[in-house]
Design a protein around this motif. Structure first.
Motif, PDB file in Angstrom:
ATOM      1  N   ALA A   1      18.416 -14.356   2.517  1.00 30.36           N
ATOM      2  CA  ALA A   1      18.935 -13.197   3.258  1.00 30.36           C
ATOM      3  C   ALA A   1      19.986 -12.448   2.451  1.00 30.36           C
ATOM      4  N   THR A   2      19.721 -12.284   1.163  1.00 30.95           N
ATOM      5  CA  THR A   2      20.624 -11.551   0.265  1.00 30.95           C
ATOM      6  C   THR A   2      20.021 -10.215  -0.137  1.00 30.95           C
ATOM      7  N   ARG A   3      18.753 -10.239  -0.518  1.00 29.59           N
ATOM      8  CA  ARG A   3      18.112  -9.017  -1.010  1.00 29.59           C
ATOM      9  C   ARG A   3      18.103  -7.923   0.063  1.00 29.59           C
ATOM     10  N   ILE A   4      18.107  -8.326   1.337  1.00 32.36           N
ATOM     11  CA  ILE A   4      18.118  -7.352   2.423  1.00 32.36           C
ATOM     12  C   ILE A   4      19.371  -6.483   2.391  1.00 32.36           C
ATOM     13  N   HIS A   5      20.451  -6.997   1.795  1.00 30.67           N
ATOM     14  CA  HIS A   5      21.698  -6.246   1.707  1.00 30.67           C
ATOM     15  C   HIS A   5      21.813  -5.442   0.414  1.00 30.67           C
ATOM     16  N   VAL A   6      20.835  -5.540  -0.457  1.00 29.40           N
ATOM     17  CA  VAL A   6      20.840  -4.760  -1.702  1.00 29.40           C
ATOM     18  C   VAL A   6      20.274  -3.378  -1.398  1.00 29.40           C
ATOM     19  N   PRO A   7      20.980  -2.303  -1.742  1.00 26.86           N
ATOM     20  CA  PRO A   7      20.424  -0.970  -1.506  1.00 26.86           C
ATOM     21  C   PRO A   7      19.018  -0.848  -2.082  1.00 26.86           C
ATOM     22  N   VAL A   8      18.150  -0.173  -1.359  1.00 26.10           N
ATOM     23  CA  VAL A   8      16.731  -0.119  -1.724  1.00 26.10           C
ATOM     24  C   VAL A   8      16.540   0.353  -3.162  1.00 26.10           C
ATOM     25  N   ALA A   9      17.302   1.341  -3.584  1.00 29.08           N
ATOM     26  CA  ALA A   9      17.138   1.877  -4.934  1.00 29.08           C
ATOM     27  C   ALA A   9      17.500   0.862  -6.011  1.00 29.08           C
ATOM     28  N   GLN A  10      18.309  -0.136  -5.658  1.00 31.67           N
ATOM     29  CA  GLN A  10      18.746  -1.125  -6.646  1.00 31.67           C
ATOM     30  C   GLN A  10      17.893  -2.390  -6.653  1.00 31.67           C
ATOM     31  N   ARG A  11      16.953  -2.511  -5.736  1.00 31.49           N
ATOM     32  CA  ARG A  11      16.184  -3.754  -5.641  1.00 31.49           C
ATOM     33  C   ARG A  11      15.314  -4.038  -6.861  1.00 31.49           C
ATOM     34  N   PRO A  12      14.692  -3.035  -7.493  1.00 31.01           N
ATOM     35  CA  PRO A  12      13.953  -3.349  -8.728  1.00 31.01           C
ATOM     36  C   PRO A  12      14.857  -3.949  -9.803  1.00 31.01           C
ATOM     37  N   ALA A  13      16.083  -3.430  -9.954  1.00 29.54           N
ATOM     38  CA  ALA A  13      17.012  -3.985 -10.935  1.00 29.54           C
ATOM     39  C   ALA A  13      17.428  -5.403 -10.546  1.00 29.54           C
ATOM     40  N   PHE A  14      17.627  -5.626  -9.251  1.00 27.83           N
ATOM     41  CA  PHE A  14      17.955  -6.965  -8.759  1.00 27.83           C
ATOM     42  C   PHE A  14      16.845  -7.952  -9.138  1.00 27.83           C
ATOM     43  N   ASP A  15      15.592  -7.563  -8.889  1.00 26.99           N
ATOM     44  CA  ASP A  15      14.457  -8.439  -9.188  1.00 26.99           C
ATOM     45  C   ASP A  15      14.351  -8.716 -10.687  1.00 26.99           C
TER      46      ASP A  15
ATOM     47  N   ARG B   1      23.351   8.587  10.231  1.00 27.92           N
ATOM     48  CA  ARG B   1      23.375   8.073  11.595  1.00 27.92           C
ATOM     49  C   ARG B   1      21.977   7.784  12.123  1.00 27.92           C
ATOM     50  N   GLY B   2      21.023   8.630  11.759  1.00 28.33           N
ATOM     51  CA  GLY B   2      19.656   8.392  12.208  1.00 28.33           C
ATOM     52  C   GLY B   2      19.097   7.097  11.650  1.00 28.33           C
ATOM     53  N   GLY B   3      19.409   6.847  10.383  1.00 27.17           N
ATOM     54  CA  GLY B   3      18.952   5.608   9.771  1.00 27.17           C
ATOM     55  C   GLY B   3      19.607   4.393  10.389  1.00 27.17           C
ATOM     56  N   VAL B   4      20.897   4.501  10.716  1.00 23.77           N
ATOM     57  CA  VAL B   4      21.608   3.390  11.348  1.00 23.77           C
ATOM     58  C   VAL B   4      21.022   3.112  12.729  1.00 23.77           C
ATOM     59  N   ALA B   5      20.751   4.164  13.491  1.00 28.63           N
ATOM     60  CA  ALA B   5      20.155   3.979  14.815  1.00 28.63           C
ATOM     61  C   ALA B   5      18.812   3.280  14.711  1.00 28.63           C
ATOM     62  N   GLU B   6      18.038   3.641  13.704  1.00 24.44           N
ATOM     63  CA  GLU B   6      16.724   3.016  13.530  1.00 24.44           C
ATOM     64  C   GLU B   6      16.855   1.538  13.197  1.00 24.44           C
TER      65      GLU B   6
ATOM     66  N   ALA C   1      29.178   2.370  13.869  1.00 27.93           N
ATOM     67  CA  ALA C   1      28.406   1.471  13.013  1.00 27.93           C
ATOM     68  C   ALA C   1      28.078   2.110  11.671  1.00 27.93           C
ATOM     69  N   ALA C   2      28.004   3.451  11.641  1.00 26.54           N
ATOM     70  CA  ALA C   2      27.689   4.152  10.390  1.00 26.54           C
ATOM     71  C   ALA C   2      28.791   4.014   9.354  1.00 26.54           C
ATOM     72  N   GLN C   3      29.934   3.477   9.748  1.00 24.23           N
ATOM     73  CA  GLN C   3      31.019   3.266   8.797  1.00 24.23           C
ATOM     74  C   GLN C   3      30.870   1.955   8.026  1.00 24.23           C
ATOM     75  N   THR C   4      29.816   1.205   8.326  1.00 24.54           N
ATOM     76  CA  THR C   4      29.512   0.005   7.555  1.00 24.54           C
ATOM     77  C   THR C   4      29.316   0.367   6.091  1.00 24.54           C
ATOM     78  N   ARG C   5      29.783  -0.470   5.198  1.00 24.02           N
ATOM     79  CA  ARG C   5      29.692  -0.193   3.763  1.00 24.02           C
ATOM     80  C   ARG C   5      28.236  -0.125   3.296  1.00 24.02           C
ATOM     81  N   ALA C   6      27.988   0.669   2.282  1.00 24.13           N
ATOM     82  CA  ALA C   6      26.633   0.849   1.744  1.00 24.13           C
ATOM     83  C   ALA C   6      26.041  -0.499   1.355  1.00 24.13           C
ATOM     84  N   GLY C   7      24.772  -0.673   1.691  1.00 24.95           N
ATOM     85  CA  GLY C   7      24.066  -1.906   1.344  1.00 24.95           C
ATOM     86  C   GLY C   7      24.198  -3.000   2.373  1.00 24.95           C
ATOM     87  N   GLN C   8      25.138  -2.862   3.308  1.00 27.14           N
ATOM     88  CA  GLN C   8      25.351  -3.881   4.328  1.00 27.14           C
ATOM     89  C   GLN C   8      24.552  -3.547   5.587  1.00 27.14           C
ATOM     90  N   GLN C   9      24.080  -4.565   6.273  1.00 28.71           N
ATOM     91  CA  GLN C   9      23.332  -4.350   7.505  1.00 28.71           C
ATOM     92  C   GLN C   9      24.301  -4.024   8.642  1.00 28.71           C
TER      93      GLN C   9
END
Length: 353
Positions: free
Chosen positions: A272-286, A4-9, A40-48
């Motif tokens: 505006a796609t990479r922004i929805h990739v979970p941070v831990a997965q971005r190196p693999a995405f790249d 929730r703290g991360g979502v608020a931020e 809002a915290a019920q948004t699926r992982a990786g989604q804004q």
């Protein structure tokens, strides 16, 4: 459920909502309301969560929810929409409480899959850059393509710098404010597209009314022109949809690359796609994106570089071009491509596929 703290931020620090006074105001409302953050915290992982929550509420209003909140939405009541006032936040919060179950169900099942049709200019620009160095057919790949509307960029009309190029009879007519348009490559002719393929986690079906309604709901309430473009593109592309594959590019990227004709130049695009990739997965995405160059020369365009300032001083998003010589930022643009400001680097050298 997300932190929730991360979502608020995310709501507290969100940028790029300048074309929506309503959403710009509601960002702070949500950030300061624990109940709205819980939802809002019920948004699926990786989604804004910003786009997801606002889209879910918009979907319910467009579907006919008879609620005073609709009075603030030009997309629902047109020119009669009320401007943001002291009641906007409380009215939004009360709506979310009343429709919490429906909103939660949307957040649990839908992804943020905007098809901002203006962004097709990025694809058209990539084709033009390739045309400067080769007359060969090219393969087009879009990652996070949603319904694949921007894969048909070669079939749309574009007005840039006072000049219109593309298909003159197209019902999809895109106008972009481009100062210093002389820095752009010639936007026509473009290479013949030998193959076009998109990849998306859950591609919308343009023949499905619910999927079309969700795409419409993701267009911001004040952006009537974008909604008109979206409707025109959905109608045009539904008659001849491109090849769109369901899956995570990290998992299926190698198979997609192998399906392309070997040796044929390929243009790989994501906006505006990479922004929805979970941070831990971005190196693999790249890494997967870079691997598309293994079987043929590649130009990679990414409208993802946030927090850039255009030459005019406008805040925007950087458009990055990567080829065999490296990466450079070639333009700064509005996130929805209402405007694009080329940088001198765009014309400094040809791409080297």
């Amino acid at each position: 459920m997300r932190d929730r703290g991360g979502v608020a931020e995310v709501f507290r620090t969100a940028r790029g909502f300048g074309s929506s006074p309503l959403y710009s105001h509601l960002l702070g409302v949500v950030a300061d309301d624990p109940g709205l953050i819980e939802l809002a915290a019920q948004t699926r992982a990786g989604q804004q969560p910003t786009f997801a929550l606002f889209g879910a509420v918009h979907l319910l209003l467009l579907d006919g929810s008879n609620d005073p909140l609709a009075e603030y939405y030009p997309s629902v009541v047109g020119d009669r929409a009320r401007p943001v006032d002291a009641r906007t936040g409380p009215t939004f919060a009360r709506f979310c409480t009343a429709y919490a179950d429906q909103i939660a169900a949307i957040l649990a099942t839908r992804l943020v899959q905007t098809n901002q049709v203006q962004r097709a200019l990025v694809t058209r620009l990539g084709l033009a850059l390739l045309r400067r160095v080769t007359s060969a057919p090219v393969c087009l790949v879009e990652v996070g393509c949603s319904a694949g509307l921007n894969l048909r960029a070669d079939r749309y009309a574009f007005t840039v710098g006072g000049t219109t190029v593309g298909e003159p009879t197209s019902p999809v007519r895109i106008a972009v404010d481009v100062p210093d348009a002389h820095l752009l490559p010639a936007l026509e002719p473009v290479p013949r597209i030998a193959d076009a393929v998109g990849v998306d986690l859950d591609p919308p079906d343009l023949t499905d009314a619910d999927d079309r309604a969700w795409l419409r709901a993701l267009v911001w309430p004040e952006n009537a022109h974008q909604a008109t473009l979206l409707r025109a593109a959905m109608t045009a592309v539904a008659d001849d949809p491109p090849r769109v594959l369901r899956g995570n590019i990290i998992d299926i990227g190698a198979d997609v690359a192998a399906s392309l004709p070997p040796g044929v130049p390929r243009l790989v695009v994501h906006t505006a796609t990479r922004i929805h990739v979970p941070v831990a997965q971005r190196p693999a995405f790249d890494t997967v994106i870079a691997a598309f160059a293994a079987d043929g020369p590649m130009l990679h365009l990414a409208l993802e570089d946030d927090h850039r300032t255009a030459p005019s001083g406008r805040p925007g998003i950087g458009l990055t071009a990567t080829d065999s010589t490296g990466s450079r930022t070639i333009a700064v643009a509005d996130g929805h491509l209402a405007w694009l400001e080329p940088l001198p680097e765009l014309g400094a050298r040809d791409v080297t596929p």
